[in-house]
Design a protein around this motif. Sequence first.
Motif, PDB file in Angstrom:
ATOM      1  N   LEU A  20       0.829  -1.209   0.000  1.00  0.00           N
ATOM      2  CA  LEU A  20       0.000   0.000   0.000  1.00  0.00           C
ATOM      3  C   LEU A  20       0.861   1.255   0.000  1.00  0.00           C
ATOM      4  CD1 LEU A  20      -2.846  -1.016   2.491  1.00  0.00           C
ATOM      5  CD2 LEU A  20      -2.920  -0.951  -0.009  1.00  0.00           C
ATOM      6  N   ALA A  21       1.989   1.213   0.691  1.00  0.00           N
ATOM      7  CA  ALA A  21       2.885   2.375   0.702  1.00  0.00           C
ATOM      8  C   ALA A  21       3.419   2.649  -0.697  1.00  0.00           C
ATOM      9  CB  ALA A  21       4.037   2.137   1.674  1.00  0.00           C
ATOM     10  N   GLU A  22       3.803   1.603  -1.401  1.00  0.00           N
ATOM     11  CA  GLU A  22       4.311   1.767  -2.764  1.00  0.00           C
ATOM     12  C   GLU A  22       3.205   2.275  -3.689  1.00  0.00           C
ATOM     13  OE1 GLU A  22       6.612  -0.862  -6.223  1.00  0.00           O
ATOM     14  OE2 GLU A  22       6.236  -1.718  -4.241  1.00  0.00           O
ATOM     15  N   LEU A  23       2.002   1.749  -3.514  1.00  0.00           N
ATOM     16  CA  LEU A  23       0.858   2.186  -4.312  1.00  0.00           C
ATOM     17  C   LEU A  23       0.576   3.669  -4.077  1.00  0.00           C
ATOM     18  CD1 LEU A  23      -1.623   1.399  -6.130  1.00  0.00           C
ATOM     19  CD2 LEU A  23      -2.857   0.980  -3.994  1.00  0.00           C
ATOM     20  N   ALA A  24       0.603   4.077  -2.802  1.00  0.00           N
ATOM     21  CA  ALA A  24       0.288   5.460  -2.454  1.00  0.00           C
ATOM     22  C   ALA A  24       1.291   6.434  -3.051  1.00  0.00           C
ATOM     23  CB  ALA A  24       0.249   5.611  -0.928  1.00  0.00           C
ATOM     24  N   VAL A  25       2.570   6.090  -2.954  1.00  0.00           N
ATOM     25  CA  VAL A  25       3.630   7.007  -3.381  1.00  0.00           C
ATOM     26  C   VAL A  25       3.807   7.024  -4.895  1.00  0.00           C
ATOM     27  CG1 VAL A  25       6.103   7.458  -3.244  1.00  0.00           C
ATOM     28  CG2 VAL A  25       4.835   6.839  -1.178  1.00  0.00           C
ATOM     29  N   ARG A  26       3.776   5.844  -5.514  1.00  0.00           N
ATOM     30  CA  ARG A  26       4.129   5.750  -6.933  1.00  0.00           C
ATOM     31  C   ARG A  26       2.947   5.919  -7.885  1.00  0.00           C
ATOM     32  NH1 ARG A  26       8.875   1.198  -7.790  1.00  0.00           N
ATOM     33  NH2 ARG A  26      10.326   2.008  -6.223  1.00  0.00           N
ATOM     34  N   LEU A  28      -0.811   6.675  -6.714  1.00  0.00           N
ATOM     35  CA  LEU A  28      -1.999   7.432  -6.335  1.00  0.00           C
ATOM     36  C   LEU A  28      -1.700   8.914  -6.106  1.00  0.00           C
ATOM     37  CD1 LEU A  28      -3.731   4.851  -3.953  1.00  0.00           C
ATOM     38  CD2 LEU A  28      -4.080   5.225  -6.415  1.00  0.00           C
ATOM     39  N   GLY A  29      -0.865   9.236  -5.124  1.00  0.00           N
ATOM     40  CA  GLY A  29      -0.570  10.636  -4.830  1.00  0.00           C
ATOM     41  C   GLY A  29      -1.515  11.217  -3.794  1.00  0.00           C
ATOM     42  N   PRO A  30      -1.211  12.427  -3.285  1.00  0.00           N
ATOM     43  CA  PRO A  30      -1.982  13.053  -2.206  1.00  0.00           C
ATOM     44  C   PRO A  30      -3.465  13.202  -2.530  1.00  0.00           C
ATOM     45  CG  PRO A  30       0.071  14.225  -2.571  1.00  0.00           C
ATOM     46  CD  PRO A  30      -0.056  13.236  -3.694  1.00  0.00           C
ATOM     47  N   ASP A  31      -4.287  12.960  -1.492  1.00  0.00           N
ATOM     48  CA  ASP A  31      -5.745  13.156  -1.533  1.00  0.00           C
ATOM     49  C   ASP A  31      -6.489  12.142  -2.399  1.00  0.00           C
ATOM     50  OD1 ASP A  31      -5.496  15.362   0.166  1.00  0.00           O
ATOM     51  OD2 ASP A  31      -5.232  16.735  -1.519  1.00  0.00           O
ATOM     52  N   VAL A  32      -5.803  11.106  -2.899  1.00  0.00           N
ATOM     53  CA  VAL A  32      -6.457  10.059  -3.688  1.00  0.00           C
ATOM     54  C   VAL A  32      -6.799   8.893  -2.773  1.00  0.00           C
ATOM     55  CG1 VAL A  32      -6.222   8.442  -5.619  1.00  0.00           C
ATOM     56  CG2 VAL A  32      -5.235  10.746  -5.778  1.00  0.00           C
ATOM     57  N   ALA A  33      -8.006   8.327  -2.947  1.00  0.00           N
ATOM     58  CA  ALA A  33      -8.446   7.226  -2.099  1.00  0.00           C
ATOM     59  C   ALA A  33      -7.735   5.929  -2.473  1.00  0.00           C
ATOM     60  CB  ALA A  33      -9.952   7.034  -2.220  1.00  0.00           C
ATOM     61  N   ILE A  34      -7.394   5.140  -1.466  1.00  0.00           N
ATOM     62  CA  ILE A  34      -6.861   3.805  -1.728  1.00  0.00           C
ATOM     63  C   ILE A  34      -8.052   2.866  -1.965  1.00  0.00           C
ATOM     64  CG2 ILE A  34      -4.854   4.271  -0.274  1.00  0.00           C
ATOM     65  CD1 ILE A  34      -6.116   2.335   1.817  1.00  0.00           C
ATOM     66  N   PRO A  35      -7.818   1.664  -2.493  1.00  0.00           N
ATOM     67  CA  PRO A  35      -8.927   0.714  -2.678  1.00  0.00           C
ATOM     68  C   PRO A  35      -9.625   0.413  -1.347  1.00  0.00           C
ATOM     69  CG  PRO A  35      -6.984  -0.004  -3.884  1.00  0.00           C
ATOM     70  CD  PRO A  35      -6.544   1.144  -3.044  1.00  0.00           C
ATOM     71  N   SER A  36     -10.886   0.029  -1.441  1.00  0.00           N
ATOM     72  CA  SER A  36     -11.658  -0.281  -0.238  1.00  0.00           C
ATOM     73  C   SER A  36     -11.126  -1.531   0.449  1.00  0.00           C
ATOM     74  CB  SER A  36     -13.125  -0.498  -0.608  1.00  0.00           C
ATOM     75  OG  SER A  36     -13.256  -1.694  -1.372  1.00  0.00           O
ATOM     76  N   GLU A  37     -11.526  -1.722   1.701  1.00  0.00           N
ATOM     77  CA  GLU A  37     -11.105  -2.917   2.436  1.00  0.00           C
ATOM     78  C   GLU A  37     -11.516  -4.186   1.686  1.00  0.00           C
ATOM     79  OE1 GLU A  37     -12.530  -2.826   6.419  1.00  0.00           O
ATOM     80  OE2 GLU A  37     -11.265  -1.132   7.030  1.00  0.00           O
ATOM     81  N   ARG A  38     -12.728  -4.192   1.161  1.00  0.00           N
ATOM     82  CA  ARG A  38     -13.207  -5.394   0.456  1.00  0.00           C
ATOM     83  C   ARG A  38     -12.358  -5.669  -0.783  1.00  0.00           C
ATOM     84  NH1 ARG A  38     -17.499  -8.431   0.935  1.00  0.00           N
ATOM     85  NH2 ARG A  38     -18.451  -6.980   2.424  1.00  0.00           N
TER      86      ARG A  38
END
Length: 259
Positions: A20-26, A28-38
């Motif tokens: 998730l850290a790699e996904l967020a940084v590389r 998605l970027g700031p203020d973008v939602a990560i995938p839902s728990e499901r």
Amino acid sequence: MARRIDDGPRPKHAQLSDVLAELAVRELGPDVAIPSERELMTTYDVSRATVRKAIDNLVAGGLLHRIQGKGTFVARPRVESRLHLASFSQDMLRRGLTPSTRLLRVDEERPPAEVAKSLRLGARGTAWRIDRIRLADGQPMAIEQGWYPTSLLPDLDAEDLSGSLYTLFDVRYDLVIDAAEQTLWGEAAEGTTARRLEAPVHTPLLVFRRVSSAAGRPLEHVVSRYRGDRYQVHMTLGPTSTPAPTPTRTTRTTRRDPS
């Protein structure tokens, strides 16, 4: 293709945190939602408990933040400040951010006893109370309540209080802030403070109390509450400057009875 989460030596929640850290940084970027728990449970074939623990780790580390009822988002990078004597406006400009202010109130009042004492107002002295929200690039960063002696700053309520007060004191009143004592502690955002900072309830806050002076005269007593998810402080520490006590020799004197 999603990275596989397996039963190796590292716990699954730690592996998922890395993903998730790699996904967020590389990606998605700031203020973008990560995938839902499901979605995460399905994609990585892990339990809900594993997903929540992985996300909790990243929220605690400041990479993600939750918005109640909306989801979990990539956090904006925290603004880092080194402890030094500067106004909020000066601090933000040095970091390439545009400071702005929402003025909430300015009134002449008799301040609480603690403030009156620190400003040396005496028994009847008054001070300007100035409440402001401070923003960086349009995002609420801090809320502050400041007190300033009316005797040193006449007609302050008629001035433009949307910028740096330190600059205003220098230019308009020939008073330069040259020393301060500052104390830092932590709180959680609640009620009106949370709403004004546009922060979820229980967002951590860094609280600074500063008593500043100009040429030895107390000029400011301000308490500033900064969003802990948007602001951090850097300190360089060294050995204490207080010298070790010098051993003293004790001399025993025998008193003789004059009789």
